[in-house]
Design a protein around this motif. Sequence first.
Motif, short mmCIF file in Angstrom:
data_model
loop_
_atom_site.label_atom_id
_atom_site.label_comp_id
_atom_site.label_asym_id
_atom_site.label_seq_id
_atom_site.Cartn_x
_atom_site.Cartn_y
_atom_site.Cartn_z
N GLU A 24 0.88 -1.17 0.00
CA GLU A 24 0.00 0.00 0.00
C GLU A 24 0.92 1.22 0.00
O GLU A 24 1.96 1.22 0.69
CB GLU A 24 -0.89 0.02 1.25
CG GLU A 24 -1.73 -1.24 1.44
CD GLU A 24 -2.73 -1.46 0.32
OE1 GLU A 24 -3.13 -0.46 -0.32
OE2 GLU A 24 -3.08 -2.63 0.07
N VAL A 25 0.59 2.23 -0.76
CA VAL A 25 1.46 3.41 -0.87
C VAL A 25 0.72 4.64 -0.37
O VAL A 25 -0.39 4.94 -0.80
CB VAL A 25 1.92 3.64 -2.33
CG1 VAL A 25 2.83 4.87 -2.42
CG2 VAL A 25 2.67 2.41 -2.85
N SER A 26 1.32 5.34 0.57
CA SER A 26 0.80 6.62 1.06
C SER A 26 1.74 7.73 0.61
O SER A 26 2.96 7.57 0.68
CB SER A 26 0.73 6.63 2.59
OG SER A 26 -0.28 5.76 3.05
N VAL A 27 1.18 8.83 0.17
CA VAL A 27 1.99 9.92 -0.35
C VAL A 27 1.68 11.21 0.40
O VAL A 27 0.51 11.63 0.47
CB VAL A 27 1.73 10.14 -1.86
CG1 VAL A 27 2.60 11.28 -2.38
CG2 VAL A 27 2.01 8.87 -2.63
N ILE A 28 2.71 11.84 0.98
CA ILE A 28 2.56 13.18 1.54
C ILE A 28 2.93 14.15 0.43
O ILE A 28 4.11 14.32 0.10
CB ILE A 28 3.47 13.39 2.78
CG1 ILE A 28 3.16 12.34 3.85
CG2 ILE A 28 3.28 14.79 3.34
CD1 ILE A 28 4.03 12.46 5.09
N ASP A 29 1.93 14.72 -0.19
CA ASP A 29 2.15 15.55 -1.38
C ASP A 29 1.98 17.04 -1.10
O ASP A 29 1.57 17.81 -1.96
CB ASP A 29 1.21 15.12 -2.52
CG ASP A 29 -0.24 15.06 -2.07
OD1 ASP A 29 -0.53 15.50 -0.94
OD2 ASP A 29 -1.07 14.59 -2.86
N GLU A 30 2.32 17.43 0.14
CA GLU A 30 2.15 18.83 0.54
C GLU A 30 3.26 19.19 1.53
O GLU A 30 3.55 18.41 2.44
CB GLU A 30 0.76 18.98 1.20
CG GLU A 30 0.45 20.33 1.76
CD GLU A 30 -0.88 20.32 2.53
OE1 GLU A 30 -1.24 21.38 3.06
OE2 GLU A 30 -1.54 19.26 2.61
N LEU A 31 3.90 20.32 1.32
CA LEU A 31 4.95 20.76 2.25
C LEU A 31 4.34 21.58 3.38
O LEU A 31 3.34 22.28 3.18
CB LEU A 31 5.99 21.60 1.51
CG LEU A 31 6.89 20.85 0.52
CD1 LEU A 31 7.81 21.82 -0.19
CD2 LEU A 31 7.71 19.77 1.22
N PRO A 32 4.93 21.52 4.58
CA PRO A 32 4.43 22.32 5.69
C PRO A 32 4.48 23.81 5.35
O PRO A 32 5.36 24.25 4.60
CB PRO A 32 5.39 21.98 6.84
CG PRO A 32 6.00 20.69 6.47
CD PRO A 32 6.06 20.68 4.98
N PRO A 33 3.56 24.61 5.91
CA PRO A 33 3.59 26.06 5.64
C PRO A 33 4.86 26.68 6.20
O PRO A 33 5.45 26.19 7.16
CB PRO A 33 2.34 26.58 6.38
CG PRO A 33 2.02 25.53 7.40
CD PRO A 33 2.47 24.23 6.81
#
Length: 702
Positions: A454-463
């Motif tokens: 299963e692949v999870s992607v964090i596609d957002e950088l912290p503010p």
Amino acid sequence: MPAPRKKPATAVAAKKAAKKAPAQTPANRIADKLARLGLRSDIDKVLHLPLRYEDETQILHIADASRAFGRPVQVEGVVTACEVAFRPRRQLVVTIADDSGPLTMRFLNFYGSQVKQLAEGNRVRARGEVRHGFFGAEMVHPTYKMVNEGAPLPTGLTPVYPAGEGVSQAILRKTIADAMARLDWHDTLPEALRTAHDLLPFEPAVKLLHNPPPDISEHALADRSHPAWTRMKFDELLAQQLSMKRAQEARRAKGAAVLNKVGSLSQAFLQQLPFKLTSAQQRVLQEIRHDLQQPYPMQRLLQGDVGSGKTVVAALAAAQAIDSGYQAVLMAPTEILADQHFRKIAGWMEPLGINVAWLTGSLKVKEKREAKERIETGVAQLIIGTHAVIQDDVQIPKLGLAIVDEQHRFGVGQRLTLRNKGVGDGTATVPHQLMMSATPIPRTLAMTYYADLEVSVIDELPPGRTPIVTRVIDQNRRDEVIERVHAAALEGRQVYWVCPLIEESEALQLQTATDTHAALSTALPDLRVGLVHGRMKPAEKQETMDAFTRGDVHVLVATTVIEVGVDVPNASLMVIEHAERFGLSQLHQLRGRVGRGSAASVCLLLYQSPLGPVAKERLRIMRESTDGFEIARKDLELRGPGEFLGARQSGQAMLRFADLETDQWLVERARDAAQQLLHNDPATVEAHLARWLGSREDFLKV
């Protein structure tokens, strides 16, 4: 006079046994050589498909061939001279001639038997590129065969197979032809599936590739776009998808601890964080939490760009395991990275009463013994370290979750050892596993080689993350770069200066780092310049890193040991020397060490002219993009899948026929077909895997 020494009894016995052993027959010797190529069974041989094809259907006059530069041609003539020359080096020089003129064949490496074979008066058919030598037209190391006058020409293209030492094309052609005569040609794919995907039947597709008909498109064979190649690619991709999915199902059949408690630790952890999780982090965390609550082991890949916040998500997963009464372990590939994790996560966990153990190979004996006691008695709830955590003498009695950072840098065996630590109270056999990667994996690659995960992607950088500006600068402007480093340090900023990666010699790389450190220390006498490289003792390395983190060191000269995990928000300038020697993925990882604070950040890529086309393209991509997924996609185009997969595929060949860049449409079709067959047609699944993978299916189950 000393008595003669007696040979050991074992040596005598071995010699006698060798004399009694029957000599290998020529057939056995060939079989051994074929086995080294992986050609054991008939289906192995039949699926040993041509690498390329040669056109031997026509013969040019030697005079015409002499004008055909840059492409292979075939000529035929009678040997008029054959001699072994010794200037400028030993070589066999053979002259052949037809009615239009002579041509020289030159062999720099040759056997004595060739001198007899190419005797004057014999007729030769030779193929190669003609070039102008000192004595006129010549071919160097052409392929050739002895023929009689009027011998027929092939009617189709001649296949050229991948070969090994001592295995000629003639042997391969005969071996494959014999195997094809014996093979059971039944088609492993149902007719309905072939029709749905417009695929050729198996037998005619394979036979066409081994023996192309005269009217076939040579271009379609060369670029593998012919329908016969499409069938082979589909079958190969389908076998891989079936095996991966079946491995996934087998894992799900195993038991695992049900980590279903998101309790007080998890809540307190979130509340004490000085920042709020991004929506991408929250989404991924929910996916992981759901998996951990299942009675079968999680096998999830967490990927995200540099600085996307994977560590805090991993820590929250560990908190869930601890809340549920189990231990969690985090394993990192280098001590610097493991130490970064330990400092950050222990800083979050220990104030909440969690006992965190630190275990690496560099610990003193007493420290290591104490750490292992805390782990084995269950006192340590979270264990962070390097390969040391998977040593045989480390027992983790209630291991519920194993987290592996930069998973592609660990070998298959190492990850299996960690997974097999298991849970010791009898409630489960395999811990949940979370693998992290800061090298974003292109979608096609994930679908192919990670189909079982299963692949999870964090596609957002912290503010608050500042964009990094990348500049490409010629090495001749090095003095200007040093001035810029000085100016940045005077403004209170810190600087990384990464030395070139010299693959041929670790010693040379170390020398380069040492020389650069000395040169910068001289050029910047008012600044403190630190040095970190792989040969330093861990304590020295850590002391320098701590000084840099505190701001006591202005410029840190380093080799690629700082590639991942180093987090110093005040560092806003990165200089990468000889950037043309690095791969795209590594350049992106290094660049990600800056841009972690509020100051505008810059990455300077120093290069040495002249640049080759691939290096030029890499630097262009780095200058124009900071998107890790786009960079990963380009890297896949430039270098193929090996760099992304790392040791995961150890022991298994990459795809032989399919190309992940040009055949993405086939990957998707194979994935969908695999899903349908697994649910509806187990007999087809078995037959297809037996044909395409045989015993090698185990390689995909890691």
